[in-house]
Write an enzyme that holds these catalytic residues in place. Sequence first.
Site, PDB file in Angstrom:
ATOM      1  N   LYS A 117      31.218  -8.848 -22.180  1.00 21.34           N
ATOM      2  CA  LYS A 117      32.548  -8.865 -22.901  1.00 21.34           C
ATOM      3  C   LYS A 117      32.716  -9.791 -23.822  1.00 21.34           C
ATOM      4  O   LYS A 117      33.657  -9.615 -24.619  1.00 21.34           O
ATOM      5  CB  LYS A 117      33.585  -8.799 -21.627  1.00 21.34           C
ATOM      6  CG  LYS A 117      33.476  -7.646 -20.606  1.00 21.34           C
ATOM      7  CD  LYS A 117      34.472  -7.743 -19.431  1.00 21.34           C
ATOM      8  CE  LYS A 117      34.705  -6.681 -18.530  1.00 21.34           C
ATOM      9  NZ  LYS A 117      33.567  -6.987 -17.387  1.00 21.34           N
ATOM     10  N   LYS A 147      32.503 -17.243 -19.911  1.00 20.96           N
ATOM     11  CA  LYS A 147      32.712 -15.939 -19.147  1.00 20.96           C
ATOM     12  C   LYS A 147      31.796 -15.920 -17.844  1.00 20.96           C
ATOM     13  O   LYS A 147      30.619 -16.196 -18.011  1.00 20.96           O
ATOM     14  CB  LYS A 147      32.362 -14.624 -20.119  1.00 20.96           C
ATOM     15  CG  LYS A 147      32.833 -13.286 -19.841  1.00 20.96           C
ATOM     16  CD  LYS A 147      34.086 -13.010 -19.626  1.00 20.96           C
ATOM     17  CE  LYS A 147      34.384 -11.779 -18.921  1.00 20.96           C
ATOM     18  NZ  LYS A 147      34.394 -11.824 -17.429  1.00 20.96           N
ATOM     19  N   SER A 151      29.141  -8.877 -16.731  1.00 22.69           N
ATOM     20  CA  SER A 151      30.345  -9.058 -17.585  1.00 22.69           C
ATOM     21  C   SER A 151      30.621 -10.025 -18.624  1.00 22.69           C
ATOM     22  O   SER A 151      31.316 -10.099 -19.444  1.00 22.69           O
ATOM     23  CB  SER A 151      31.548  -9.420 -16.573  1.00 22.69           C
ATOM     24  OG  SER A 151      32.101  -8.303 -15.905  1.00 22.69           O
ATOM     25  N   SER A 164      38.533 -10.109 -16.320  1.00 18.75           N
ATOM     26  CA  SER A 164      37.114  -9.220 -16.430  1.00 18.75           C
ATOM     27  C   SER A 164      37.518  -7.908 -16.519  1.00 18.75           C
ATOM     28  O   SER A 164      36.636  -7.273 -15.925  1.00 18.75           O
ATOM     29  CB  SER A 164      36.182  -9.914 -15.674  1.00 18.75           C
ATOM     30  OG  SER A 164      34.766  -9.440 -16.227  1.00 18.75           O
TER      31      SER A 164
END
Length: 467
Positions: free
Chosen positions: A67, A226, A64, A124
């Site tokens: 992202k 993140k 993730s 997320s």
Amino acid sequence: MNALFRRRFLAALVLGGIVLTPTVGVAPPEAQSSDSRYAAIVVDAASGEVLFSRFADARRFPASITKVMTLYLAFEALESGKVKLDDNLTVSPRAASQPPSKLGLAAGQTISLDDAMRATAVRSANDMAVVIAEHIGGSEGRFTQMMTEKARELGMEHTRFTTANGLPDTRQATTARDLSILSRAVMRDYPQYYRYLGLHDWFYKGRDYRNTNGLLATGRGYDGIKTGFTNASGYNLAASSVRDGKRLITIVMGGRSTKSRNDHVAELMDTGFEVQRRRGQGETIQLAQAFFEQRGYGISSEPAAPVAYASLSDEDGEGVGSPTEVAYVSGPPPRNLPTEVTPPPSARRAENRAPENLTAALNGGSAATAAPPARATRSTPARAAASAPAGRWTVQVGAFREEAVARDWLNNISRRFSSQFSNAQRDVQTANGWYRSRFTGMTQQAAEAACEALSERRVTCMVVRPS
């Protein structure tokens, strides 16, 4: 080398004050690690200096953290006027079908771009990343092409995107170094939007969502960036922290659990800030990688360069000009990167205090056994000298918890590099519970030449000045 000795030897390498990479007949640490997904890098956000790296250029799955690039392109579209924060985005059947984690809106429902970005950064949300991609790129496929093109433009040479949310796809890969480049770029290029990546929580339709990045609430200056996890990637985290006006970025990939990943990121970050603090006080630390290694944090994944000198203060206050200064094998210089990063509004300063026990959890260590900064010390030689020494310089090639392992490694190096140590004495010296494998009685020229020869074969060493 039998199986028992190899296990003891490898464990000692991680725990010792110096970490080595044997070359002939022994697999590299990446292959021997219990989790070959691991990679890490610590970068000064302002200068781009790499303070620490391990497997930083090895291909890994971003999960993730993908992202961050999705949001980077959203920020770019906002700045150019292509989209607006209050745009209403319609959830497509494709977006609605994405697996968790997700916001869970049904196909046909709408959400503002502002909320979709918050859901992507905090929750997320895989579905919202696709919603953003389709709104900006027309389709997720077109958007991922834009992501890869932007990666090339930013200098992310080993990255390819095929999804907007980081869900498993064997074609999608990156490196820890590339993710550090992306992290620097998003705060440098869009400081007005970087705050999205540091949101602690987000309230939406009667529900409070907490950020998946647990370090944000620790009060240690963390303000992004993140998290990521898939079975293939392990536990990933791109983190940024500001302390005393300085910002560091740390990337860890392939963690074994959320806790061990967060602990490891915190330890690397604390060590990086300790380097910055000591430099700010006037101490000369030319090679930060060696500072990390002295605390048990891996080895550089890059071939070593010629010998360079760096002094290191220890807990007793010895510093520059000390009679026990140590020479370290240097690594490659940092690339020329942009030199300014605007701190986001959410940046907080925090007390810069390292934890009592620094560990390398993802390198196989533990809090109870992490190595303290190594000091060049003298002890009674384990074996009598056969002849008068040619000089008073020393080359240390390892530090271990068991004397037998230290002696075996010393003999191994002596056989493999017989020409470099033909006139040296082999000696295992003890200090603070460590057995140090050393070649003593060398001239300065011979010690430096020997250490350079070892570095060319990816074997870490250090030259110890006469005391």
